[in-house]
Design a protein around this motif. Structure first.
Motif, PDB file in Angstrom:
ATOM      1  N   HIS A  68       0.886  -1.181   0.000  1.00 20.01           N
ATOM      2  CA  HIS A  68       0.000   0.000   0.000  1.00 20.01           C
ATOM      3  C   HIS A  68       0.918   1.225   0.000  1.00 20.01           C
ATOM      4  O   HIS A  68       1.673   1.437   0.949  1.00 20.01           O
ATOM      5  CB  HIS A  68      -0.889  -0.047   1.237  1.00 20.01           C
ATOM      6  N   HIS A  70       2.080   5.196  -0.365  1.00 25.41           N
ATOM      7  CA  HIS A  70       2.055   6.665  -0.365  1.00 25.41           C
ATOM      8  C   HIS A  70       3.445   7.106  -0.779  1.00 25.41           C
ATOM      9  O   HIS A  70       4.434   6.510  -0.343  1.00 25.41           O
ATOM     10  CB  HIS A  70       1.817   7.212   1.043  1.00 25.41           C
ATOM     11  N   SER A 103      -2.424   4.504  -2.693  1.00 20.34           N
ATOM     12  CA  SER A 103      -3.376   5.175  -1.810  1.00 20.34           C
ATOM     13  C   SER A 103      -4.117   6.254  -2.579  1.00 20.34           C
ATOM     14  O   SER A 103      -3.496   7.094  -3.249  1.00 20.34           O
ATOM     15  CB  SER A 103      -2.632   5.835  -0.646  1.00 20.34           C
ATOM     16  N   ARG A 245      -2.728  -6.224   7.759  1.00 18.68           N
ATOM     17  CA  ARG A 245      -1.917  -5.135   7.207  1.00 18.68           C
ATOM     18  C   ARG A 245      -0.993  -4.662   8.315  1.00 18.68           C
ATOM     19  O   ARG A 245      -1.440  -4.478   9.460  1.00 18.68           O
ATOM     20  CB  ARG A 245      -2.800  -3.989   6.719  1.00 18.68           C
ATOM     21  N   GLU A 249       3.306   3.031   8.167  1.00 18.69           N
ATOM     22  CA  GLU A 249       2.168   3.961   8.063  1.00 18.69           C
ATOM     23  C   GLU A 249       1.333   3.881   9.338  1.00 18.69           C
ATOM     24  O   GLU A 249       0.742   4.879   9.767  1.00 18.69           O
ATOM     25  CB  GLU A 249       1.309   3.620   6.836  1.00 18.69           C
TER      26      GLU A 249
HETATM   27 ZN    ZN Z   1      -2.704   4.867   3.443  1.00 23.93          ZN
END
Ligand code: ZN
Ligand code: KMH
Length: 297
Positions: A68, A70, A103, A245, A249
């Motif tokens: 995931h 960013h 994201s 997950r 983050e």
């Molecule tokens: Zn995120």
């Protein structure tokens, strides 16, 4: 001593256990960077493309199947710059077989327009948050009109969404999305419970069980707990048959007083817990099959 009648009374008021078969393996998603932590305060955070690729390779080896993503700009600030997003998707595809999930949440300051444009980077998958939520001192804005536009765009462009659920109202919005727009691209609904955000649902086992019971029939789900809720949510998710997950983050502390050194150590810990639960880490190929994500390699 507990009497039989008080046990019966308690179980009558308890939530129904989710009638979902546990998967044979555990999908592990790594969320290595996020938009909130500051590189100066958290030097281990991967922020350059080289750092992100190195992290991805390590996390793949440790058991991750999805990343995931960013990204940050040259000053390590969160950005949704389309050119950088495209370079990131390409570099991650070249260096790993991970499912690349961009994201669309970005940072709380990002515009709806920029968040919709993330899909133009043609990732395998994207996050799709199903409602607005207080986010510490900020507000993470996801009004119905934006959520619906974003969902329709994922269907038009062939990007598999992961439905991010920070609170119970988001689950109601997920049901509404599915009933008004139909199934996502790929034909399968996969959710991620993001628990323990200040302003969202708390990160504990009881809340997780209630949330899972409310998910659409046939959906698969993962869960993550922010900060101190990381381990309670991880163990609750495994116990309830869900996926995981992990990543910087969501947590920058490995144990009390001990900062996270690498994202890979969080993936290793999740994979070890999944092994103990006798549902070992799922390969990216099996994850693609479960999630309905085509392989563009
Ligand atoms: Zn995120
Ligand atoms: N950074 C948060 C405001 C997502 O990636 O889709 C939103 C977020 C959710 O991280």
């Amino acid at each position: 001593m507990t009497s039989n009648s008080s046990v019966a009374a308690r179980s009558a008021g308890a939530p129904e256990p989710p009638a979902r078969p546990a998967a044979a393996a555990t999908l592990i998603t790594v969320a290595p960077t996020g938009a909130e932590s500051d590189k100066a305060a958290v030097p281990a955070l991967p922020v350059t493309l080289d750092e992100l690729v190195a992290t991805a390779v390590e996390c793949r080896a440790a058991g991750a199947a999805v990343i995931h993503v960013h990204i940050r700009d040259g000053d390590a600030r969160p950005t949704l710059d389309l050119g950088r997003l495209k370079d990131t998707v390409r570099a991650l595809r070249e260096s790993t077989d991970l499912i690349v999930q961009l994201s669309t949440g970005g940072a709380v300051t990002d515009s709806f327009e920029d968040r919709l444009a993330v899909l133009d980077a043609a990732p395998d998958a994207c996050s799709l948050t199903c409602g607005t939520v207080n986010f510490g001192e900020d507000v993470f804005m996801n009004p119905w009109g934006f959520v619906a536009d974003l969902y329709a765009r994922t269907q038009a462009l062939g990007v598999v969404p992961e439905f991010e659920l920070f609170d119970f109202g988001h689950i109601a919005t997920l049901h509404r999305l599915l009933s008004e727009f139909g199934l996502p691209f790929g034909g399968h609904v996969h959710c991620d419970l993001v628990m323990g955000v200040p302003g969202g649902m708390p990160g504990n086992a009881a809340t997780l069980v209630h949330a899972v019971a409310a998910l659409p029939e046939g959906a698969t789900w993962s869960a993550t707990g922010i900060g101190r809720s990381t381990l309670p949510v991880l163990f609750a998710a495994l116990a309830a048959g869900g996926h995981l997950r992990v990543g910087m983050e969501d947590t920058i502390t490995y144990a009390r007083g001990r900062p996270v050194v690498t994202n890979a150590e969080l993936v290793e810990r999740a994979a070890a817990a999944a092994d103990l639960a006798q549902r070992p880490a799922m390969s990216p190929a099996d994850a693609r099959e479960m999630l309905g994500v085509p392989d563009y390699h």
